[in-house]
Scaffold this motif. Structure first.
Motif, mmCIF file in Angstrom:
data_model
loop_
_atom_site.group_PDB
_atom_site.id
_atom_site.type_symbol
_atom_site.label_atom_id
_atom_site.label_comp_id
_atom_site.label_asym_id
_atom_site.label_seq_id
_atom_site.Cartn_x
_atom_site.Cartn_y
_atom_site.Cartn_z
ATOM 1 N N THR A 142 8.460 -11.724 13.631
ATOM 2 C CA THR A 142 7.598 -10.993 12.706
ATOM 3 C C THR A 142 7.451 -11.806 11.418
ATOM 4 N N HIS A 143 6.423 -11.475 10.649
ATOM 5 C CA HIS A 143 6.355 -12.066 9.317
ATOM 6 C C HIS A 143 7.250 -11.264 8.378
ATOM 7 N N GLY A 144 7.218 -11.582 7.106
ATOM 8 C CA GLY A 144 8.021 -10.866 6.134
ATOM 9 C C GLY A 144 7.468 -9.475 5.865
ATOM 10 N N PRO A 145 8.136 -8.694 5.024
ATOM 11 C CA PRO A 145 7.736 -7.313 4.761
ATOM 12 C C PRO A 145 6.284 -7.199 4.315
ATOM 13 N N GLY A 146 5.546 -6.244 4.904
ATOM 14 C CA GLY A 146 4.147 -6.050 4.580
ATOM 15 C C GLY A 146 3.940 -5.364 3.241
ATOM 16 N N ILE A 147 2.938 -5.825 2.498
ATOM 17 C CA ILE A 147 2.665 -5.389 1.128
ATOM 18 C C ILE A 147 1.191 -5.005 1.017
ATOM 19 N N ILE A 148 0.873 -4.065 0.116
ATOM 20 C CA ILE A 148 -0.520 -3.760 -0.205
ATOM 21 C C ILE A 148 -0.946 -4.639 -1.378
ATOM 22 N N VAL A 155 -2.413 0.006 -6.534
ATOM 23 C CA VAL A 155 -2.306 1.117 -5.591
ATOM 24 C C VAL A 155 -0.956 1.792 -5.833
ATOM 25 N N SER A 156 -0.991 2.938 -6.490
ATOM 26 C CA SER A 156 0.245 3.636 -6.859
ATOM 27 C C SER A 156 0.477 4.898 -6.061
ATOM 28 N N SER A 157 -0.468 5.271 -5.210
ATOM 29 C CA SER A 157 -0.345 6.520 -4.450
ATOM 30 C C SER A 157 -1.200 6.453 -3.199
ATOM 31 N N VAL A 158 -1.023 7.428 -2.330
ATOM 32 C CA VAL A 158 -1.853 7.542 -1.134
ATOM 33 C C VAL A 158 -3.310 7.713 -1.536
ATOM 34 N N ALA A 159 -3.542 8.488 -2.582
ATOM 35 C CA ALA A 159 -4.917 8.739 -3.045
ATOM 36 C C ALA A 159 -5.570 7.463 -3.565
ATOM 37 N N ALA A 222 0.046 -5.921 -6.522
ATOM 38 C CA ALA A 222 0.836 -5.831 -5.292
ATOM 39 C C ALA A 222 1.702 -4.572 -5.338
ATOM 40 N N THR A 223 1.694 -3.821 -4.244
ATOM 41 C CA THR A 223 2.567 -2.645 -4.109
ATOM 42 C C THR A 223 3.519 -2.890 -2.948
ATOM 43 N N THR A 224 4.798 -2.978 -3.247
ATOM 44 C CA THR A 224 5.809 -3.259 -2.225
ATOM 45 C C THR A 224 6.516 -1.971 -1.802
ATOM 46 N N PHE A 225 7.173 -2.035 -0.658
ATOM 47 C CA PHE A 225 7.894 -0.891 -0.104
ATOM 48 C C PHE A 225 9.272 -1.359 0.350
ATOM 49 N N PRO A 226 10.285 -0.504 0.242
ATOM 50 C CA PRO A 226 11.617 -0.907 0.707
ATOM 51 C C PRO A 226 11.599 -1.173 2.214
ATOM 52 N N GLY A 227 11.883 -2.403 2.605
ATOM 53 C CA GLY A 227 11.825 -2.753 4.026
ATOM 54 C C GLY A 227 10.433 -3.054 4.520
ATOM 55 N N GLY A 228 9.430 -2.999 3.620
ATOM 56 C CA GLY A 228 8.056 -3.319 3.998
ATOM 57 C C GLY A 228 7.270 -2.102 4.448
ATOM 58 N N LEU A 229 5.977 -2.070 4.115
ATOM 59 C CA LEU A 229 5.105 -1.003 4.608
ATOM 60 C C LEU A 229 4.867 -1.167 6.101
ATOM 61 N N ALA A 291 6.582 0.968 -4.562
ATOM 62 C CA ALA A 291 6.053 2.306 -4.299
ATOM 63 C C ALA A 291 7.066 3.362 -4.710
ATOM 64 N N ASN A 292 6.604 4.407 -5.374
ATOM 65 C CA ASN A 292 7.527 5.455 -5.814
ATOM 66 C C ASN A 292 7.970 6.316 -4.638
ATOM 67 N N SER A 293 8.927 7.172 -4.884
ATOM 68 C CA SER A 293 9.539 7.963 -3.813
ATOM 69 C C SER A 293 8.538 8.895 -3.135
ATOM 70 N N ALA A 294 7.577 9.433 -3.894
ATOM 71 C CA ALA A 294 6.581 10.325 -3.302
ATOM 72 C C ALA A 294 5.676 9.563 -2.331
ATOM 73 N N PHE A 295 5.284 8.355 -2.734
ATOM 74 C CA PHE A 295 4.445 7.506 -1.876
ATOM 75 C C PHE A 295 5.200 7.175 -0.588
ATOM 76 N N VAL A 296 6.444 6.764 -0.708
ATOM 77 C CA VAL A 296 7.264 6.416 0.458
ATOM 78 C C VAL A 296 7.436 7.624 1.370
ATOM 79 N N ALA A 297 7.674 8.808 0.779
ATOM 80 C CA ALA A 297 7.896 10.024 1.575
ATOM 81 C C ALA A 297 6.660 10.377 2.401
ATOM 82 N N GLU A 298 5.464 10.199 1.822
ATOM 83 C CA GLU A 298 4.240 10.506 2.562
ATOM 84 C C GLU A 298 4.043 9.558 3.729
ATOM 85 N N VAL A 299 4.377 8.281 3.527
ATOM 86 C CA VAL A 299 4.272 7.314 4.621
ATOM 87 C C VAL A 299 5.258 7.672 5.736
#
Length: 337
Positions: A142-148, A155-159, A222-229, A291-299
């Protein structure tokens, strides 16, 4: 009587040399990524290891350009248009199911962790089921962790993401984007510069290194996620008939430098260039946020349904206890760390 031994000896040398040349197997190697890309360089390193291990009886010819567009690479290797190459499993939607396990969000923070764990799970569970039938699968990675990444605004939220248009590479992230309500288009990585520079797309989902390898200087956020999106599953492969035509000792060398060894080779290059890109992003002012906790939770909420669907589909294709395999894969990633 003239002494003809020197001439005979010289003739023997010529004949031996000619025989050696005739016995040499040349692998036609294709890449659709730039020559300086980490994956292309890793493929070249693999070729060097094959040539060294076979003492020159097998070597590679690096083709000047790809034999086909990226989505056609699997079939091109299967059909013998190239002997060796790699491709993204998700470039052909619906074709590969087991490989999607390596594409889920929040798996790991490096290519090495996910790639090595993926190779081990692949060897243990997926290879015997033959999803990559038609080619000799040399390694998976795989490549490295995926980022937006985005051009005009963060991009700070799903919206926020729902208001933009993104290029994606396929696989699980394609299905996740649909559930999230995002406007995404499946295109090869090599299309990114044109799509972003012309404003057709507002951003792209990529690992860090791609900002440099795809020359995406227009990206500002860039919006990163723990462990990658997400991650992207690759298969490194060889034409099956070409592999079977080699001598047993030559196949043994290829087997030795493939599998986990090759997975680590590709992953190391990706991790190195990811780190280099992050340094460049600091210098060029790319604004990064986690990404904040709310964004991560929705994903996570949407992804749970996809994992249930994957378990059901994988079991329908012969994988037993798919949920346990997924859990084992995640545990293996933590071990590699």
């Amino acid at each position: 009587m003239k002494n003809h031994f020197p001439r005979l000896a010289a003739l023997s040398v010529v004949c031996v040399a000619a025989g050696a040349t005739q016995a040499q197997t040349v692998l036609q190697v294709s890449t659709w990524l730039p020559p300086s890309h980490a994956a292309t360089l890793a493929q070249n390193q693999w070729c060097d290891a094959v040539e060294k291990g076979t003492q020159g009886s097998v070597k590679c010819n690096l083709l000047p350009k790809a034999v086909t567009a990226p989505p056609g690479t699997f079939d091109a290797v299967r059909d013998g248009l190239a002997d060796v190459s790699y491709t993204v499993d998700g470039y052909t939607p619906g074709r590969f199911v087991f490989t999607q396990v390596a594409e889920f969000p929040f798996l790991g923070d490096s290519s090495t962790a996910t790639s090595v764990a993926y190779q081990r799970i692949y060897d243990k569970y997926f290879a015997p089921l033959g999803e990559h039938r038609g080619v000799k699968a040399l390694a998976v990675f795989t490549h490295g962790p995926g980022i937006i990444f985005s051009v005009k605004e963060p991009v700070s939220s799903v919206a926020d993401a729902a208001r933009m248009k993104f290029r994606i590479g396929g696989g699980n992230i394609n299905e996740l984007s649909k559930l999230m309500g995002w406007n995404t288009t499946l295109k090869p990585a090599t299309s990114s510069f044109e799509l972003l520079s012309t404003g057709v797309m507002d951003g792209t989902f990529f690992p860090d290194e791609s900002l440099q390898s795809m020359r995406l200087s227009m990206v500002k956020y860039a919006t990163t996620f723990p462990g990658g999106l997400y991650n992207t599953s690759f298969v490194f492969m060889m034409n099956e008939a070409k592999y079977n035509s080699l001598k047993p000792q030559e196949r043994a060398v290829i087997d030795k430098v493939s599998g986990e060894s090759a997975a680590r080779l590709f992953a190391a290059g990706w991790d190195r260039t990811d780190a280099e890109s992050r340094d460049i992003q600091k210098q060029t002012g790319v604004q990064r946020q986690m990404a904040n906790s709310a964004f991560v939770a929705e994903v996570k909420k949407k992804q749970a349904a996809l994992e249930d669907r994957w378990v059901e589909t994988a079991e329908s294709r012969g994988l037993k206890n798919a949920k346990a395999v997924l859990d084992e894969f995640r545990a293996e990633v933590q071990k590699v760390k």
